[in-house]
Motif scaffolding. Sequence first.
Motif, PDB file in Angstrom:
ATOM      1  N   ALA A 130       0.820  -1.213   0.000  1.00 39.34           N
ATOM      2  CA  ALA A 130       0.000   0.000   0.000  1.00 39.34           C
ATOM      3  C   ALA A 130       0.856   1.267   0.000  1.00 39.34           C
ATOM      4  N   GLY A 131       2.175   1.102  -0.024  1.00 37.62           N
ATOM      5  CA  GLY A 131       3.057   2.260  -0.062  1.00 37.62           C
ATOM      6  C   GLY A 131       3.437   2.805   1.292  1.00 37.62           C
ATOM      7  N   LEU A 132       3.203   2.035   2.354  1.00 40.57           N
ATOM      8  CA  LEU A 132       3.507   2.496   3.704  1.00 40.57           C
ATOM      9  C   LEU A 132       4.756   1.821   4.240  1.00 40.57           C
ATOM     10  N   VAL A 133       5.635   2.613   4.825  1.00 44.89           N
ATOM     11  CA  VAL A 133       6.779   2.106   5.572  1.00 44.89           C
ATOM     12  C   VAL A 133       6.531   2.453   7.033  1.00 44.89           C
ATOM     13  N   HIS A 134       6.617   1.468   7.913  1.00 45.09           N
ATOM     14  CA  HIS A 134       6.256   1.698   9.314  1.00 45.09           C
ATOM     15  C   HIS A 134       7.226   2.651   9.996  1.00 45.09           C
ATOM     16  N   ARG A 135       8.524   2.438   9.842  1.00 49.71           N
ATOM     17  CA  ARG A 135       9.601   3.278  10.362  1.00 49.71           C
ATOM     18  C   ARG A 135       9.876   3.097  11.852  1.00 49.71           C
ATOM     19  N   CYS A 190      19.788   5.998  10.713  1.00 50.12           N
ATOM     20  CA  CYS A 190      20.767   6.672  11.572  1.00 50.12           C
ATOM     21  C   CYS A 190      21.307   7.939  10.931  1.00 50.12           C
ATOM     22  N   TYR A 191      21.298   7.977   9.598  1.00 46.05           N
ATOM     23  CA  TYR A 191      21.783   9.144   8.880  1.00 46.05           C
ATOM     24  C   TYR A 191      20.657  10.077   8.445  1.00 46.05           C
ATOM     25  N   GLY A 192      19.428   9.788   8.875  1.00 48.68           N
ATOM     26  CA  GLY A 192      18.314  10.628   8.458  1.00 48.68           C
ATOM     27  C   GLY A 192      18.032  10.536   6.982  1.00 48.68           C
ATOM     28  N   GLN A 193      18.372   9.387   6.368  1.00 49.03           N
ATOM     29  CA  GLN A 193      18.173   9.206   4.928  1.00 49.03           C
ATOM     30  C   GLN A 193      16.745   8.768   4.622  1.00 49.03           C
ATOM     31  N   GLU A 194      16.361   8.923   3.366  1.00 49.52           N
ATOM     32  CA  GLU A 194      15.090   8.380   2.919  1.00 49.52           C
ATOM     33  C   GLU A 194      15.126   6.864   3.088  1.00 49.52           C
ATOM     34  N   VAL A 195      14.033   6.289   3.559  1.00 47.38           N
ATOM     35  CA  VAL A 195      14.001   4.857   3.819  1.00 47.38           C
ATOM     36  C   VAL A 195      12.933   4.186   2.964  1.00 47.38           C
ATOM     37  N   ASP A 196      13.042   2.869   2.873  1.00 45.91           N
ATOM     38  CA  ASP A 196      12.019   2.093   2.189  1.00 45.91           C
ATOM     39  C   ASP A 196      11.712   0.855   3.016  1.00 45.91           C
ATOM     40  N   ARG A 197      11.020  -0.096   2.427  1.00 47.37           N
ATOM     41  CA  ARG A 197      10.561  -1.280   3.159  1.00 47.37           C
ATOM     42  C   ARG A 197      11.705  -2.062   3.786  1.00 47.37           C
ATOM     43  N   ARG A 198      12.911  -1.938   3.232  1.00 47.04           N
ATOM     44  CA  ARG A 198      14.039  -2.691   3.776  1.00 47.04           C
ATOM     45  C   ARG A 198      14.477  -2.178   5.146  1.00 47.04           C
ATOM     46  N   SER A 199      14.150  -0.925   5.465  1.00 49.81           N
ATOM     47  CA  SER A 199      14.416  -0.422   6.809  1.00 49.81           C
ATOM     48  C   SER A 199      13.540  -1.120   7.845  1.00 49.81           C
ATOM     49  N   ASP A 200      12.288  -1.374   7.479  1.00 52.81           N
ATOM     50  CA  ASP A 200      11.416  -2.137   8.368  1.00 52.81           C
ATOM     51  C   ASP A 200      11.963  -3.543   8.589  1.00 52.81           C
ATOM     52  N   LEU A 201      12.550  -4.129   7.552  1.00 51.31           N
ATOM     53  CA  LEU A 201      13.098  -5.477   7.689  1.00 51.31           C
ATOM     54  C   LEU A 201      14.311  -5.477   8.607  1.00 51.31           C
ATOM     55  N   TYR A 202      15.142  -4.451   8.533  1.00 50.60           N
ATOM     56  CA  TYR A 202      16.270  -4.360   9.468  1.00 50.60           C
ATOM     57  C   TYR A 202      15.758  -4.263  10.902  1.00 50.60           C
TER      58      TYR A 202
END
Length: 359
Positions: A130-135, A190-202
């Motif tokens: 749905a285009g959502l990244v939890h963060r 940690c760097y304030g970068q744009e994130v995607d779904r892979r950040s949720d996986l980490y």
Amino acid sequence: MPSELLADRFALERVLGEGGYGVVYSARNVATGQRVAVKVLHPRHVAADDRELARRFEREAERASGLRHPNTVRVFDHGRTDDGARFIVMELLEGEDLGQRLLRAGALPESEAVAVLGCVLRALAEAHEAGLVHRDIKPDNIFLARVGLDADIVKVLDFGLAKLTHGGVSALTQTGVIVGTPAYLSPEQCYGQEVDRRSDLYALGCVAYHMLAGQPPFVAEDTIGYLLQHSQIAPRDVRLAAGPDAAISDGLARWVHRLLKKRPEARFRSAAEALEALEQATRAAAPSWAGPTPTEAAYVPAGMVAVQPPRARRRWPWLAALGGAAGAAALWAATATAPRPVAAVEGAAVSRLGALPPG
């Protein structure tokens, strides 16, 4: 506010909890009698007329209301009262969050941890589509609900920090603002970068590690300690961290450390791929695995340099850049204590230029 009637239809009963963005109440729909949970934007934000936060809050409701997976908390309604308070109406859950379970039980058996991970991945798969990244995936946002005789129905909570990834960069999550909880932050967060779904996986990898070992992969006394370790230090083998009595399978250990890769491209590409790999890793005997590589290259985004630890022992809310030698980072690991959640921190820490290291 309890005992008040919200928006002429929800009778607030008692406070269930309070976070950085709002207060959650148990409530009753006076028209239907349905008991619900109501999340109200914190009064201090309303008083400050924080339009950005208000827009984020309303976006949470609109996007989350479209999620239907049984492992995601249901959103029924949202709106704004006459005095400007914004609210979201959600299903009322009974039980405990995973953080509470881990505080009480320590590490979980592998079978129980795998069951929780599968449910979270299924919920994330729908949200990501749905285009959502939890963060902000963390134990406190994973609820183990009791419904009748059924226990431990996993529900993913709080898409309030979610980033809408469709349609380009959102003004609500600009580069340079770090949103999340330090013990579960991805290196790119940690760097304030744009994130995607892979950040949720980490982040889920950090949760998996916590469930199996009884603690997150990294602990530190300050936020900068987490930043250093997430971005530069390979986590200790989860099997060693869990101790000899844990009996964590090689397949599951390999899977956890794949999620914890520093570089997003080295992780699974999606929650669906991670779920398939989890099922394969735990369905049959996996080949033996030597463990994570201690010399895995640190993560430094293009155009930045690594975070530097402070020269003196004192608390620094944030630094202007990330980096440092392994010995300095190890100092933070050696002085670690229990992790402390931080809802959101603004990083001045993203301004210098540098290049990605090889590897």
